[in-house]
Design an enzyme around this catalytic site. Sequence first.
Site, PDB file in Angstrom:
ATOM      1  N   GLU A 138       0.440   3.513  -3.244  1.00  0.00           N
ATOM      2  CA  GLU A 138      -0.916   4.071  -3.376  1.00  0.00           C
ATOM      3  C   GLU A 138      -1.207   5.129  -2.305  1.00  0.00           C
ATOM      4  O   GLU A 138      -1.820   6.164  -2.597  1.00  0.00           O
ATOM      5  CB  GLU A 138      -1.955   2.948  -3.281  1.00  0.00           C
ATOM      6  CG  GLU A 138      -3.372   3.453  -3.503  1.00  0.00           C
ATOM      7  CD  GLU A 138      -4.426   2.461  -3.046  1.00  0.00           C
ATOM      8  OE1 GLU A 138      -5.603   2.789  -3.202  1.00  0.00           O
ATOM      9  OE2 GLU A 138      -4.072   1.386  -2.531  1.00  0.00           O
ATOM     10  N   ASP A 139      -0.754   4.886  -1.080  1.00  0.00           N
ATOM     11  CA  ASP A 139      -1.192   5.721   0.045  1.00  0.00           C
ATOM     12  C   ASP A 139      -0.177   6.779   0.492  1.00  0.00           C
ATOM     13  O   ASP A 139      -0.475   7.577   1.373  1.00  0.00           O
ATOM     14  CB  ASP A 139      -1.531   4.826   1.249  1.00  0.00           C
ATOM     15  CG  ASP A 139      -2.736   3.939   0.979  1.00  0.00           C
ATOM     16  OD1 ASP A 139      -3.493   4.265   0.044  1.00  0.00           O
ATOM     17  OD2 ASP A 139      -2.917   2.926   1.678  1.00  0.00           O
TER      18      ASP A 139
ATOM     19  N   ASP B 202       0.805  -1.227   0.000  1.00  0.00           N
ATOM     20  CA  ASP B 202       0.000   0.000   0.000  1.00  0.00           C
ATOM     21  C   ASP B 202       0.842   1.282   0.000  1.00  0.00           C
ATOM     22  O   ASP B 202       0.285   2.382   0.019  1.00  0.00           O
ATOM     23  CB  ASP B 202      -0.933   0.021   1.223  1.00  0.00           C
ATOM     24  CG  ASP B 202      -2.176  -0.830   1.016  1.00  0.00           C
ATOM     25  OD1 ASP B 202      -2.554  -1.031  -0.158  1.00  0.00           O
ATOM     26  OD2 ASP B 202      -2.761  -1.296   2.013  1.00  0.00           O
TER      27      ASP B 202
END
Length: 756
Positions: free
Chosen positions: A93-94, A90
């Site tokens: 993306e984050d 992640d």
Amino acid sequence: MEDEQIKREAADTELINGAFQHLLDTYISSRHRKKVDIITKAFNFARQAHKGVRRLSGEPYIMHPIAVAQIACEEVGLGSTSICAALLHDVVEDTDYTTEDIENIFGAKIAQIVDGLTKISGGIFGDQASAQAENFKKLLLTMSDDIRVILIKICDRLHNMRTLDSQPANKKYKIAGETLYIYAPLANRLGLNKIKTELEDLSFRYEHPEQYDSIRRKLASTQESRQTLFDRFTTPIEASLKEMGIEYSIKERIKSPYSIWHKMQTKHVTFDEIYDILAVRIIFKPKSREEEINECFNIYVAISKIYQSHPDRLRDWLNHPKANGYQALHVTLMSKQGRWIEVQIRSDRMDEIAEQGLAAHWKYKEDGQVEFTEDEGELNEWLHTIKEILDDPQPDAMDFLDAIKMNLFASEIFVFTPKGEIKTMPAGCTALDFAFSIHTFLGSHCIGAKVNHKLVPLSHKLQSGDQVEILTSKSQHVQQSWINFVSTAKAKAKIQAILRRDGRELQKQGEEILNEFLDKHDMKYTNAIADQLAAFHEAQKREIFFLSLAEKTIILGEKDIDELQGKHKKLKNGKGWRKYVPFLSYGKNGKGVSKPLSLFIVPEKFNRKKPIFITDDNITQYKFMHCCHPIPGDDILGFIDNKSQVEIHKRSCPVATKLKSSFGNRILDAKWDMHKRLYFDATIHLKGIDRIGMLNEVTKVISEQMNVNIHKITLSSDEGIFDGIIELRVHDRDDVMEIINSLKKIDNMQKVNQIM
């Protein structure tokens, strides 16, 4: 306040360090090469990147990547590269980090997997149908490049499902529906049986909590009797295995709650009528690895001397493993208590593959690509089929998902070519499916086949063991009707691709006809106009409308201009358009006049996190769909359609399952708040031994004792057995169950179940 903050940070640190240490301990005890340093480096990087971020449940966000890595390591058996990718999945993306940053720090292999996971983040599907199909294509393309992407994605989904409690109900339905529709079949196809079962059970638990709890309670209450049956059944088997000098273990396999519920739904039976809840698993350590298949058969011969075996239920997955790598010998034996019990015989190696899938034995080349051994040939072939479908995907997202899904869950048969080569095909496939599986040219020019040297049509369904020879002709062309009887994803995709290619020319002709028509009336073509006229002529899509114009099945005229200029008069009641829904009635016993339901325009902005309540007064605002026929008492959900109207479906409805997977952002939580004022149609199936007065007793129970109106009854009798369908008017699903229980008390009534 500062003291509380310090305590909370200390608690978080202890929680995070404990979870990561457990991951390291699991990895160190595995068979993989010990690359602890790079895993620790990935953990520290991800921890820093997600610092200060929390999940909806309130725990530090880094706990999620650790949990995904733990599943990848412990439950799927993946190594350091996958564990690092799971920890970092992640980050891109984050946070502000890029794939290039990951590659510079951790290398190309890990970066490639993280990039693949980033492309399919947030679930397979986005907000729009085209985006969903594109995202799913990315998933499958990446999967065929490096299988670890989808394995880690499945681990990610499993952890999300385990922690779904913190999500609002509509999100639960979306995620559970997507899981059941795509992720569970993918896990099954990759041999991850244990994970597949858990994904199914978790989806079932969140979509149908009451039914899930009911089955769990019934399993618990019948555990003692099952244990007694298991002990009595296995005692003589254990004695025989010890006498043979075999090192073994015997386990009971209990059918999962979802499998039980699914069988209850599809077979229309009650929990008490399911007789295969218990199965027995014999797992042995072979004396010689080369002789493990022979040892399976030796065990089968030995236990068949103790119990009578069912002649039609021997399943040999030893010499012909399933496409997901599963190997075992299944035999069904008659116990001394008069119950058929399935026994699964497998070696310790086969058991490991059955639980962890082919991931237990996958090897990787230095460049990160999957290296398939001969055992994984079937999987390799499946990935090749997926790539072929991706080369010419369906333009419609739902059709595309169906095409892929057809290849995920099918049972398998074995078919022989004229030269004696064996081909694995899905059960229910036809001669035409077989032709397309060999080559597209063979399929598209197929005129028939010889099965076991007998001439058969294209639509002939193949059986395991058939020898098939395909007959072709150069003059043969793909027919529209072929779509109706092929069952494999490859055949359907190829047929549709050829038909689309042939249809494009006709569509162009139809578009030209529309353009000329509009020019004559001083109007310019737009897609909106084409869509409006397509809907007016009840064509599902603009392309179908163009085809109909070209084929002269639709002729344009003045009525079309009136439609475009809004001159058609529509019945309106000031609140919305009126539509008749035949299964809702008002009045005593449902005998009153059917009342039209008004469909209100749904406001675009409302709180989707809160449920909509369907009441006696507002029921006319909603569209109750005939695909699943929901009535009060059913688990339901709402779906906002393209006209901003709310459709009501059963949560178990196949159409709803697709909608949850494809249009999750338009799903609403819906609940009943009814007070037995309205009547709905319900259908009951009866079967039993025929006798004089049987019909009279049935009608007495329903009409006199239960005071329920019979709308329609159809009964037939054949050789002393009667079979019937009764359509009733009831308030809710509780009424249906009460009627069923009363009918079961009638003498010679063998079976009563609800159909709708």
